[in-house]
Design an enzyme around this catalytic site. Structure first.
Site, short mmCIF file in Angstrom:
data_model
loop_
_atom_site.label_atom_id
_atom_site.label_comp_id
_atom_site.label_asym_id
_atom_site.label_seq_id
_atom_site.Cartn_x
_atom_site.Cartn_y
_atom_site.Cartn_z
N ARG A 21 0.83 -1.22 0.00
CA ARG A 21 0.00 0.00 0.00
C ARG A 21 0.86 1.26 0.00
O ARG A 21 0.34 2.37 -0.05
CB ARG A 21 -0.90 0.00 1.22
N SER A 22 2.17 1.09 0.07
CA SER A 22 3.05 2.25 0.16
C SER A 22 2.97 3.19 -1.05
O SER A 22 2.98 4.41 -0.87
CB SER A 22 4.49 1.82 0.41
N LYS A 71 14.25 -6.89 4.36
CA LYS A 71 14.70 -5.95 5.39
C LYS A 71 16.05 -6.31 6.01
O LYS A 71 16.83 -5.44 6.36
CB LYS A 71 13.65 -5.83 6.50
N ASN A 92 14.01 -0.64 7.02
CA ASN A 92 12.80 -0.48 6.20
C ASN A 92 12.82 0.80 5.38
O ASN A 92 11.97 1.01 4.53
CB ASN A 92 11.53 -0.54 7.07
N ASP A 108 9.73 1.44 11.81
CA ASP A 108 8.54 0.68 12.21
C ASP A 108 8.14 0.96 13.66
O ASP A 108 6.95 1.12 13.97
CB ASP A 108 8.77 -0.83 12.02
N ALA A 135 6.15 -13.10 18.07
CA ALA A 135 7.59 -12.81 18.11
C ALA A 135 8.21 -12.77 16.72
O ALA A 135 9.37 -13.11 16.53
CB ALA A 135 8.28 -13.84 19.00
N ILE A 228 -1.60 -5.19 15.17
CA ILE A 228 -0.78 -4.88 14.00
C ILE A 228 -1.57 -5.18 12.73
O ILE A 228 -1.37 -4.56 11.70
CB ILE A 228 0.50 -5.75 14.05
P1 ATR Z 1 6.47 -11.36 10.68
O1 ATR Z 1 7.93 -11.62 10.80
O2 ATR Z 1 6.07 -10.70 9.41
O3 ATR Z 1 5.90 -10.66 11.88
P2 ATR Z 1 6.07 -14.17 11.18
O4 ATR Z 1 7.52 -14.30 11.46
O5 ATR Z 1 5.46 -15.20 10.31
O6 ATR Z 1 5.72 -12.77 10.56
O7 ATR Z 1 5.31 -14.10 12.59
C1 ATR Z 1 4.00 -14.39 12.70
C2 ATR Z 1 3.62 -14.45 14.18
O8 ATR Z 1 2.31 -14.99 14.26
C3 ATR Z 1 4.52 -15.38 14.99
O9 ATR Z 1 4.65 -14.87 16.29
C4 ATR Z 1 3.72 -16.69 14.98
O10 ATR Z 1 3.98 -17.56 16.05
P3 ATR Z 1 5.11 -18.72 15.89
O11 ATR Z 1 6.41 -18.06 16.10
O12 ATR Z 1 4.77 -19.70 16.95
O13 ATR Z 1 4.94 -19.28 14.50
C5 ATR Z 1 2.33 -16.12 15.11
N1 ATR Z 1 1.31 -17.10 14.70
C6 ATR Z 1 1.06 -17.56 13.47
N2 ATR Z 1 0.04 -18.45 13.49
C7 ATR Z 1 -0.36 -18.56 14.80
C8 ATR Z 1 -1.36 -19.32 15.50
N3 ATR Z 1 -2.17 -20.15 14.84
N4 ATR Z 1 -1.49 -19.16 16.83
C9 ATR Z 1 -0.66 -18.32 17.48
N5 ATR Z 1 0.31 -17.57 16.90
C10 ATR Z 1 0.45 -17.70 15.57
#
Ligand code: ATR
Length: 284
Positions: A21-22, A71, A92, A108, A135, A228
Protein backbone atom coordinates in the site's frame (compact mmCIF):
# COMPACT_ATOMS: atom_id res chain seq x y z
CA UNK A 1 0.21 14.95 -11.80
CA UNK A 2 2.96 15.12 -14.43
CA UNK A 3 6.38 13.83 -13.52
CA UNK A 4 9.05 16.16 -14.87
CA UNK A 5 12.69 15.42 -15.66
CA UNK A 6 13.56 16.91 -12.29
CA UNK A 7 11.19 14.75 -10.27
CA UNK A 8 12.39 13.48 -6.91
CA UNK A 9 12.34 9.68 -7.00
CA UNK A 10 11.70 7.02 -4.38
CA UNK A 11 9.93 3.67 -4.19
CA UNK A 12 9.50 0.42 -2.34
CA UNK A 13 11.44 -2.79 -2.96
CA UNK A 14 9.76 -6.08 -2.11
CA UNK A 15 9.04 -9.55 -3.52
CA UNK A 16 6.21 -9.73 -4.33
CA UNK A 17 5.29 -6.03 -4.29
CA UNK A 18 1.83 -5.92 -5.89
CA UNK A 19 -0.02 -5.79 -2.58
CA UNK A 20 2.06 -3.03 -1.00
CA UNK A 21 0.00 0.00 0.00
CA UNK A 22 3.05 2.25 0.16
CA UNK A 23 2.78 3.58 -3.43
CA UNK A 24 -0.77 4.72 -2.71
CA UNK A 25 0.29 6.23 0.61
CA UNK A 26 3.21 8.27 -0.73
CA UNK A 27 1.29 9.01 -3.95
CA UNK A 28 -1.48 10.59 -1.87
CA UNK A 29 1.00 12.87 -0.10
CA UNK A 30 2.83 13.82 -3.33
CA UNK A 31 -0.46 14.82 -4.92
CA UNK A 32 -1.71 16.61 -1.83
CA UNK A 33 1.44 18.72 -1.42
CA UNK A 34 1.89 19.25 -5.19
CA UNK A 35 5.40 17.82 -5.14
CA UNK A 36 7.17 16.99 -8.39
CA UNK A 37 8.05 13.45 -7.41
CA UNK A 38 7.27 9.80 -7.90
CA UNK A 39 7.13 6.79 -5.60
CA UNK A 40 7.08 3.49 -7.44
CA UNK A 41 6.66 -0.20 -6.60
CA UNK A 42 9.87 -2.10 -7.36
CA UNK A 43 9.54 -5.88 -7.64
CA UNK A 44 13.03 -7.11 -6.78
CA UNK A 45 13.73 -10.84 -6.37
CA UNK A 46 15.94 -11.91 -3.45
CA UNK A 47 18.96 -12.70 -5.64
CA UNK A 48 19.05 -9.12 -6.99
CA UNK A 49 18.18 -7.05 -3.94
CA UNK A 50 21.74 -6.10 -3.09
CA UNK A 51 22.38 -5.01 -6.67
CA UNK A 52 19.10 -3.04 -6.73
CA UNK A 53 19.88 -1.20 -3.48
CA UNK A 54 23.41 -0.38 -4.64
CA UNK A 55 21.96 1.07 -7.86
CA UNK A 56 19.84 3.72 -6.10
CA UNK A 57 22.42 6.55 -6.24
CA UNK A 58 23.27 5.81 -9.89
CA UNK A 59 19.58 5.98 -10.81
CA UNK A 60 19.19 9.31 -9.03
CA UNK A 61 16.81 7.90 -6.42
CA UNK A 62 16.59 9.78 -3.12
CA UNK A 63 16.06 6.44 -1.42
CA UNK A 64 13.42 3.78 -0.93
CA UNK A 65 11.44 1.67 1.46
CA UNK A 66 12.29 -1.98 1.84
CA UNK A 67 9.70 -4.58 2.70
CA UNK A 68 9.33 -8.35 3.05
CA UNK A 69 11.55 -10.33 2.50
CA UNK A 70 14.39 -7.80 2.09
CA UNK A 71 14.70 -5.95 5.39
CA UNK A 72 17.61 -8.03 6.72
CA UNK A 73 19.54 -7.98 3.44
CA UNK A 74 19.08 -4.21 3.30
CA UNK A 75 20.55 -4.05 6.80
CA UNK A 76 23.67 -5.84 5.55
CA UNK A 77 23.93 -3.85 2.31
CA UNK A 78 23.72 -0.17 3.32
CA UNK A 79 26.80 1.94 4.14
CA UNK A 80 25.51 3.46 7.39
CA UNK A 81 22.87 2.47 9.95
CA UNK A 82 20.99 4.56 12.48
CA UNK A 83 20.80 3.27 16.06
CA UNK A 84 17.31 1.84 15.68
CA UNK A 85 18.09 -0.11 12.51
CA UNK A 86 21.23 -1.47 14.14
CA UNK A 87 19.23 -2.64 17.11
CA UNK A 88 16.52 -4.27 14.97
CA UNK A 89 18.92 -5.91 12.56
CA UNK A 90 16.54 -4.74 9.83
CA UNK A 91 16.14 -1.71 7.57
CA UNK A 92 12.80 -0.48 6.20
CA UNK A 93 13.88 2.95 4.94
CA UNK A 94 16.96 3.87 2.89
CA UNK A 95 18.05 7.45 2.32
CA UNK A 96 20.73 8.32 -0.22
CA UNK A 97 22.97 10.83 1.55
CA UNK A 98 24.51 14.00 0.09
CA UNK A 99 27.72 12.03 -0.45
CA UNK A 100 25.87 9.22 -2.26
CA UNK A 101 26.16 6.86 0.72
CA UNK A 102 23.23 4.60 1.60
CA UNK A 103 21.77 5.30 5.03
CA UNK A 104 19.63 2.55 6.58
CA UNK A 105 16.92 3.40 9.07
CA UNK A 106 14.12 1.54 10.75
CA UNK A 107 10.93 3.52 11.31
CA UNK A 108 8.54 0.68 12.21
CA UNK A 109 8.83 1.29 15.95
CA UNK A 110 8.36 5.04 15.44
CA UNK A 111 5.19 4.27 13.45
CA UNK A 112 3.91 1.96 16.15
CA UNK A 113 4.39 4.52 18.96
CA UNK A 114 3.06 7.49 16.96
CA UNK A 115 -0.05 5.49 16.07
CA UNK A 116 -0.73 4.73 19.72
CA UNK A 117 -0.16 8.34 20.74
CA UNK A 118 -2.57 9.68 18.16
CA UNK A 119 -5.13 6.87 18.51
CA UNK A 120 -5.22 6.87 22.31
CA UNK A 121 -4.49 10.47 23.36
CA UNK A 122 -2.67 10.66 26.68
CA UNK A 123 -1.32 7.10 26.41
CA UNK A 124 2.30 6.76 27.55
CA UNK A 125 4.51 3.67 27.48
CA UNK A 126 5.34 4.41 31.13
CA UNK A 127 1.67 3.90 32.11
CA UNK A 128 2.47 0.30 33.01
CA UNK A 129 3.60 -3.11 31.76
CA UNK A 130 2.74 -4.16 28.21
CA UNK A 131 1.82 -7.60 26.91
CA UNK A 132 3.11 -8.27 23.40
CA UNK A 133 1.77 -11.36 21.65
CA UNK A 134 3.86 -12.84 18.84
CA UNK A 135 7.59 -12.81 18.11
CA UNK A 136 7.97 -12.21 14.35
CA UNK A 137 9.57 -9.23 12.61
CA UNK A 138 6.88 -6.77 13.65
CA UNK A 139 7.17 -7.78 17.31
CA UNK A 140 10.84 -6.82 17.29
CA UNK A 141 10.04 -3.20 16.44
CA UNK A 142 7.13 -3.11 18.88
CA UNK A 143 9.12 -4.44 21.85
CA UNK A 144 12.19 -2.25 21.23
CA UNK A 145 10.14 0.91 20.80
CA UNK A 146 8.07 0.25 23.94
CA UNK A 147 11.26 -0.17 25.98
CA UNK A 148 12.80 2.95 24.45
CA UNK A 149 9.65 4.90 25.28
CA UNK A 150 9.86 3.90 28.94
CA UNK A 151 7.63 0.84 29.40
CA UNK A 152 8.51 -0.48 32.86
CA UNK A 153 8.17 -4.08 31.65
CA UNK A 154 7.26 -5.92 28.46
CA UNK A 155 5.78 -9.39 28.74
CA UNK A 156 6.40 -11.33 25.54
CA UNK A 157 4.45 -14.47 24.70
CA UNK A 158 4.61 -16.47 21.52
CA UNK A 159 3.13 -19.81 20.47
CA UNK A 160 6.70 -20.97 19.91
CA UNK A 161 8.39 -19.87 23.12
CA UNK A 162 11.93 -20.23 21.73
CA UNK A 163 11.32 -17.37 19.28
CA UNK A 164 10.20 -15.11 22.12
CA UNK A 165 13.33 -15.99 24.10
CA UNK A 166 15.50 -15.25 21.09
CA UNK A 167 13.85 -11.87 20.53
CA UNK A 168 14.24 -10.97 24.20
CA UNK A 169 17.93 -11.92 24.14
CA UNK A 170 18.55 -9.79 21.03
CA UNK A 171 16.61 -6.69 22.04
CA UNK A 172 17.14 -6.80 25.78
CA UNK A 173 20.91 -6.58 25.53
CA UNK A 174 20.95 -2.95 24.50
CA UNK A 175 20.50 0.24 26.50
CA UNK A 176 16.70 0.32 26.70
CA UNK A 177 15.15 0.88 30.09
CA UNK A 178 12.75 -1.64 31.57
CA UNK A 179 12.89 -5.37 31.08
CA UNK A 180 11.56 -8.00 28.72
CA UNK A 181 10.15 -11.14 30.26
CA UNK A 182 9.01 -14.08 28.21
CA UNK A 183 6.31 -16.49 29.32
CA UNK A 184 4.55 -19.59 28.04
CA UNK A 185 1.70 -19.24 25.54
CA UNK A 186 -0.76 -20.72 28.04
CA UNK A 187 -0.10 -17.96 30.56
CA UNK A 188 -1.11 -15.08 28.27
CA UNK A 189 -4.57 -14.61 29.81
CA UNK A 190 -3.23 -14.58 33.38
CA UNK A 191 -0.68 -11.94 32.38
CA UNK A 192 -3.44 -9.54 31.32
CA UNK A 193 -4.01 -8.70 34.95
CA UNK A 194 -2.12 -5.49 35.63
CA UNK A 195 -1.04 -4.58 32.09
CA UNK A 196 -1.61 -1.12 30.58
CA UNK A 197 -1.26 -2.20 26.95
CA UNK A 198 -1.95 -5.33 24.89
CA UNK A 199 -0.46 -5.68 21.40
CA UNK A 200 -1.23 -8.44 18.91
CA UNK A 201 1.65 -8.85 16.46
CA UNK A 202 0.60 -12.29 15.21
CA UNK A 203 -1.31 -12.94 12.01
CA UNK A 204 -4.33 -14.18 13.97
CA UNK A 205 -7.43 -12.10 13.33
CA UNK A 206 -6.40 -11.21 9.78
CA UNK A 207 -9.04 -11.80 7.12
CA UNK A 208 -8.95 -15.52 6.31
CA UNK A 209 -7.26 -16.43 9.61
CA UNK A 210 -8.95 -17.50 12.84
CA UNK A 211 -9.24 -14.86 15.59
CA UNK A 212 -6.51 -14.61 18.22
CA UNK A 213 -7.57 -16.75 21.15
CA UNK A 214 -7.46 -14.37 24.08
CA UNK A 215 -10.09 -14.07 26.79
CA UNK A 216 -9.86 -10.49 28.02
CA UNK A 217 -11.62 -11.08 31.36
CA UNK A 218 -8.57 -10.23 33.50
CA UNK A 219 -7.65 -7.05 31.58
CA UNK A 220 -7.98 -3.76 33.52
CA UNK A 221 -10.60 -1.38 32.08
CA UNK A 222 -7.96 1.34 31.70
CA UNK A 223 -5.74 -0.73 29.38
CA UNK A 224 -5.31 0.11 25.69
CA UNK A 225 -5.53 -2.70 23.12
CA UNK A 226 -3.92 -2.50 19.68
CA UNK A 227 -3.41 -4.82 16.74
CA UNK A 228 -0.78 -4.88 14.00
CA UNK A 229 -3.34 -6.51 11.71
CA UNK A 230 -5.37 -3.94 9.73
CA UNK A 231 -7.34 -6.11 7.33
CA UNK A 232 -9.95 -5.94 8.78
CA UNK A 233 -9.47 -2.67 10.63
CA UNK A 234 -11.52 -3.91 13.57
CA UNK A 235 -10.16 -7.38 14.30
CA UNK A 236 -12.09 -9.74 16.58
CA UNK A 237 -9.61 -8.80 19.34
CA UNK A 238 -10.30 -5.06 18.99
CA UNK A 239 -14.05 -5.63 18.76
CA UNK A 240 -14.00 -7.67 21.97
CA UNK A 241 -11.85 -5.10 23.77
CA UNK A 242 -14.04 -2.20 22.69
CA UNK A 243 -17.19 -4.06 23.75
CA UNK A 244 -15.87 -4.29 27.30
CA UNK A 245 -14.93 -0.61 27.39
CA UNK A 246 -11.19 -0.67 26.68
CA UNK A 247 -9.70 1.93 24.37
CA UNK A 248 -8.60 0.37 21.07
CA UNK A 249 -6.20 1.53 18.33
CA UNK A 250 -6.31 -0.11 14.91
CA UNK A 251 -3.19 -1.17 13.05
CA UNK A 252 -3.25 0.83 9.82
CA UNK A 253 -1.88 3.90 11.60
CA UNK A 254 1.43 2.12 12.16
CA UNK A 255 1.80 1.80 8.39
CA UNK A 256 0.86 5.45 7.87
CA UNK A 257 3.15 6.85 10.55
CA UNK A 258 6.19 4.70 9.70
CA UNK A 259 6.12 6.32 6.26
CA UNK A 260 6.56 9.88 7.58
CA UNK A 261 10.34 10.01 8.12
CA UNK A 262 11.07 8.55 4.66
CA UNK A 263 8.74 10.95 2.89
CA UNK A 264 10.27 13.92 4.73
CA UNK A 265 13.82 12.82 3.86
CA UNK A 266 13.15 12.13 0.16
CA UNK A 267 10.64 14.82 -0.73
CA UNK A 268 11.52 17.60 1.74
CA UNK A 269 8.20 18.02 3.49
CA UNK A 270 6.87 16.68 6.79
CA UNK A 271 3.66 14.90 5.79
CA UNK A 272 0.52 14.65 7.87
CA UNK A 273 -1.47 11.54 8.74
CA UNK A 274 -5.13 12.39 8.14
CA UNK A 275 -8.46 10.61 7.77
CA UNK A 276 -8.28 11.29 4.02
CA UNK A 277 -4.94 9.50 3.82
CA UNK A 278 -6.27 6.57 5.82
CA UNK A 279 -9.31 6.24 3.55
CA UNK A 280 -7.14 6.40 0.41
CA UNK A 281 -4.77 3.72 1.69
CA UNK A 282 -7.57 1.39 2.79
CA UNK A 283 -9.53 1.75 -0.46
CA UNK A 284 -9.85 -1.33 -2.67
P1 ATR B 1 6.47 -11.36 10.68
O1 ATR B 1 7.93 -11.62 10.80
O2 ATR B 1 6.07 -10.70 9.41
O3 ATR B 1 5.90 -10.66 11.88
P2 ATR B 1 6.07 -14.17 11.18
O4 ATR B 1 7.52 -14.30 11.46
O5 ATR B 1 5.46 -15.20 10.31
O6 ATR B 1 5.72 -12.77 10.56
O7 ATR B 1 5.31 -14.10 12.59
C1 ATR B 1 4.00 -14.39 12.70
C2 ATR B 1 3.62 -14.45 14.18
O8 ATR B 1 2.31 -14.99 14.26
C3 ATR B 1 4.52 -15.38 14.99
O9 ATR B 1 4.65 -14.87 16.29
C4 ATR B 1 3.72 -16.69 14.98
O10 ATR B 1 3.98 -17.56 16.05
P3 ATR B 1 5.11 -18.72 15.89
O11 ATR B 1 6.41 -18.06 16.10
O12 ATR B 1 4.77 -19.70 16.95
O13 ATR B 1 4.94 -19.28 14.50
C5 ATR B 1 2.33 -16.12 15.11
N1 ATR B 1 1.31 -17.10 14.70
C6 ATR B 1 1.06 -17.56 13.47
N2 ATR B 1 0.04 -18.45 13.49
C7 ATR B 1 -0.36 -18.56 14.80
C8 ATR B 1 -1.36 -19.32 15.50
N3 ATR B 1 -2.17 -20.15 14.84
N4 ATR B 1 -1.49 -19.16 16.83
C9 ATR B 1 -0.66 -18.32 17.48
N5 ATR B 1 0.31 -17.57 16.90
C10 ATR B 1 0.45 -17.70 15.57
Amino acid sequence: MTISGKAKLAGVMGWPIGHSRSPRLHGYWLERYGIDGAYVPLAVPPDRIEQAIRALPALGFRGCNVTVPHKETAYRTVDRLDATARRMGAVNTIVVGEDGALEGRNTDGFGFIENLKSGAPGWKASDGPALVIGAGGAARAVVASLLDEGAPRVWLVNRTRARADELAADIGNSDGVGAIETADWVSRETLLEGVALVVNTTTQGMAGQPPLELDLRALPGSAVVTDIVYTPLMTPLLTAAQARGNRVVDGVGMLLHQARPGFAAWFGREPEVTEGLKAAVLQG
